[in-house]
Design a protein around this motif. Structure first.
Motif, mmCIF file in Angstrom:
data_model
loop_
_atom_site.group_PDB
_atom_site.id
_atom_site.type_symbol
_atom_site.label_atom_id
_atom_site.label_comp_id
_atom_site.label_asym_id
_atom_site.label_seq_id
_atom_site.Cartn_x
_atom_site.Cartn_y
_atom_site.Cartn_z
ATOM 1 N N LYS A 106 0.835 -1.196 0.000
ATOM 2 C CA LYS A 106 0.000 0.000 0.000
ATOM 3 C C LYS A 106 0.876 1.256 0.000
ATOM 4 C CE LYS A 106 -4.135 -1.886 0.286
ATOM 5 N NZ LYS A 106 -5.143 -1.719 -0.782
ATOM 6 N N ALA A 107 0.498 2.226 -0.826
ATOM 7 C CA ALA A 107 1.213 3.500 -0.852
ATOM 8 C C ALA A 107 0.853 4.330 0.371
ATOM 9 C CB ALA A 107 0.852 4.267 -2.125
ATOM 10 N N ASN A 108 1.849 5.031 0.935
ATOM 11 C CA ASN A 108 1.586 5.931 2.048
ATOM 12 C C ASN A 108 2.601 7.072 2.031
ATOM 13 O OD1 ASN A 108 3.827 5.406 4.265
ATOM 14 N ND2 ASN A 108 3.279 3.411 3.405
ATOM 15 N N ARG A 109 2.275 8.172 2.690
ATOM 16 C CA ARG A 109 3.150 9.349 2.738
ATOM 17 C C ARG A 109 3.855 9.412 4.089
ATOM 18 N NH1 ARG A 109 2.828 14.743 0.906
ATOM 19 N NH2 ARG A 109 2.046 13.871 -1.033
ATOM 20 N N PRO A 110 5.148 9.116 4.145
ATOM 21 C CA PRO A 110 5.874 9.228 5.409
ATOM 22 C C PRO A 110 5.866 10.675 5.911
ATOM 23 C CG PRO A 110 7.145 8.000 3.763
ATOM 24 C CD PRO A 110 6.003 8.629 3.050
ATOM 25 N N GLN A 111 5.882 10.864 7.217
ATOM 26 C CA GLN A 111 5.865 12.206 7.801
ATOM 27 C C GLN A 111 7.091 13.011 7.401
ATOM 28 O OE1 GLN A 111 5.287 11.890 12.043
ATOM 29 N NE2 GLN A 111 3.090 11.462 11.838
ATOM 30 N N ARG A 112 8.181 12.339 7.125
ATOM 31 C CA ARG A 112 9.410 13.067 6.813
ATOM 32 C C ARG A 112 9.461 13.553 5.359
ATOM 33 N NH1 ARG A 112 10.698 7.669 6.456
ATOM 34 N NH2 ARG A 112 11.955 6.988 4.677
ATOM 35 N N VAL A 113 8.437 13.254 4.582
ATOM 36 C CA VAL A 113 8.423 13.630 3.163
ATOM 37 C C VAL A 113 7.547 14.854 2.948
ATOM 38 C CG1 VAL A 113 7.730 12.903 0.841
ATOM 39 C CG2 VAL A 113 8.927 11.308 2.357
ATOM 40 N N LYS A 114 8.072 15.830 2.208
ATOM 41 C CA LYS A 114 7.354 17.074 1.934
ATOM 42 C C LYS A 114 7.188 17.262 0.440
ATOM 43 C CE LYS A 114 9.665 20.872 2.265
ATOM 44 N NZ LYS A 114 10.402 22.041 2.804
ATOM 45 N N ASP A 115 5.950 17.547 0.005
ATOM 46 C CA ASP A 115 5.669 17.846 -1.396
ATOM 47 C C ASP A 115 6.207 19.239 -1.710
ATOM 48 O OD1 ASP A 115 4.546 18.437 -3.891
ATOM 49 O OD2 ASP A 115 2.725 17.299 -3.471
ATOM 50 N N LEU A 116 6.973 19.365 -2.787
ATOM 51 C CA LEU A 116 7.557 20.652 -3.147
ATOM 52 C C LEU A 116 6.598 21.547 -3.926
ATOM 53 C CD1 LEU A 116 11.234 19.664 -4.030
ATOM 54 C CD2 LEU A 116 10.313 20.611 -1.916
ATOM 55 N N ASP A 129 21.746 16.799 3.492
ATOM 56 C CA ASP A 129 22.189 16.968 2.113
ATOM 57 C C ASP A 129 21.147 17.657 1.236
ATOM 58 O OD1 ASP A 129 24.609 15.796 2.640
ATOM 59 O OD2 ASP A 129 24.003 13.799 1.989
ATOM 60 N N GLY A 130 19.975 17.953 1.815
ATOM 61 C CA GLY A 130 18.925 18.585 1.013
ATOM 62 C C GLY A 130 18.412 17.691 -0.098
ATOM 63 N N VAL A 131 18.267 16.395 0.179
ATOM 64 C CA VAL A 131 17.871 15.451 -0.860
ATOM 65 C C VAL A 131 16.435 15.693 -1.325
ATOM 66 C CG1 VAL A 131 17.136 13.684 0.814
ATOM 67 C CG2 VAL A 131 17.769 13.008 -1.492
ATOM 68 N N GLU A 132 16.252 15.645 -2.636
ATOM 69 C CA GLU A 132 14.940 15.753 -3.267
ATOM 70 C C GLU A 132 14.789 14.611 -4.267
ATOM 71 O OE1 GLU A 132 14.717 20.666 -3.059
ATOM 72 O OE2 GLU A 132 14.881 19.643 -5.001
ATOM 73 N N PHE A 133 13.553 14.239 -4.541
ATOM 74 C CA PHE A 133 13.325 13.116 -5.458
ATOM 75 C C PHE A 133 11.966 13.236 -6.123
ATOM 76 C CE2 PHE A 133 11.440 11.861 -1.453
ATOM 77 C CZ PHE A 133 10.256 11.250 -1.825
ATOM 78 N N ARG A 134 11.804 12.495 -7.189
ATOM 79 C CA ARG A 134 10.495 12.312 -7.824
ATOM 80 C C ARG A 134 10.313 10.823 -8.081
ATOM 81 N NH1 ARG A 134 11.012 11.011 -13.099
ATOM 82 N NH2 ARG A 134 12.863 11.725 -14.245
ATOM 83 N N LEU A 135 9.080 10.427 -8.344
ATOM 84 C CA LEU A 135 8.798 9.018 -8.552
ATOM 85 C C LEU A 135 9.146 8.597 -9.981
ATOM 86 C CD1 LEU A 135 5.343 8.785 -6.744
ATOM 87 C CD2 LEU A 135 7.617 8.261 -5.832
ATOM 88 N N PRO A 136 9.782 7.437 -10.161
ATOM 89 C CA PRO A 136 10.085 6.951 -11.511
ATOM 90 C C PRO A 136 8.801 6.741 -12.315
ATOM 91 C CG PRO A 136 11.268 5.693 -9.847
ATOM 92 C CD PRO A 136 10.275 6.532 -9.117
#
Length: 259
Positions: A106-116, A129-136
């Protein structure tokens, strides 16, 4: 109707026809390209809105392929691998049900993740490190096809900035997996002969395409038989859903012509 786990799109998947079966037999491009074309042919949104499937997450695309396989071949996936233990190499059955497999991730949004805020990129909070990502996406799968290091290339496309520490890279990967669980994953099993526990990789896209191609292999024989006995033109036969076409063929094999 199916709601995709990441995008939330509500879609309808139709039964493949002979046209899709011929496509599966004759298309020899990259697997990602074949999968995207097949999805484009068979899947539509409930409201009819157009979708660029290259922009959909890999998690959603794998869901579509597995549900398509479930609808056309069946819910049970059963395959065989060889035991990796030296001196054993027994054939081991690996089986699971698609419905249960999909429900377990199941997909879920971890608390440590912020939508930009752009609908694509996310940040990991409190990461030095200021890591950012997007979904493949499906487009990423197309881009990395044939690359000598596809996994690394995918990460470089979807995680920024360059030069991250290993810890930050892992945090990004963990967040990506939580937001959009991959169904291509490591499966575990146990050899019934020697008792060793082992792991094997299940590639959802590759496995489903291989099975769909196998089940489509009879399309030419089907067309030949139906054209021969019923005098239907090829175009009309290929327009039939696969289950209806095979039903007519089975009637011929069972003496239906005599009736």
């Amino acid at each position: 109707m199916l709601r995709l786990p990441v995008s939330g799109l509500q879609v309808i998947i139709r039964q493949p026809t002979g046209a899709e079966d011929v496509f599966l037999q004759e298309m020899r491009g990259a697997n990602a390209a074949v999968a995207l074309e097949l999805i484009g042919r068979l899947v539509r949104t409930v409201d009819g809105a157009p979708v660029d499937w290259r922009e959909i997450s890999v998690s959603d695309l794998e869901t579509l392929l597995l549900v398509l396989r479930q609808a056309t071949v069946g819910d049970l996936i059963s395959t065989e691998v060889r035991c990796p233990a030296v001196g054993c190499e027994a054939r081991v059955d690996v089986a699971f049900r698609i419905g249960e497999f999909l429900a377990s991730r199941k997909a879920n949004r971890p608390q440590r993740v912020k939508d930009l805020g752009d609908g694509k990129w996310f940040a990991v909070k409190d990461d030095g490190d200021g890591v950012e990502f997007r979904l493949p996406t499906g487009g990423d799968l197309l881009a990395i096809d044939g690359h000598p290091a596809p996994y690394r290339e995918l990460g470089q496309r979807c995680i920024r900035p360059a030069g991250l520490t290993s810890a930050s890279w892992r945090r990004a990967e963990s967040a990506m997996e939580a937001l959009a669980p991959r169904f291509s994953s490591i499966l575990t099993g146990e050899c019934p002969e020697c008792g060793i526990a082992f792991e094997c990789y299940f590639d959802a896209l590759l496995f489903v395409l291989r099975e769909l191609r196998s089940h489509a292999a009879g399309v030419y024989q089907d067309v030949h038989l139906l054209a021969l006995h019923y005098k239907w033109p090829e175009q009309e036969i290929l327009a039939l859903p696969r289950n209806r076409r095979t039903a007519y063929v089975e009637m011929l094999g069972g003496g239906g012509m005599a009736a």
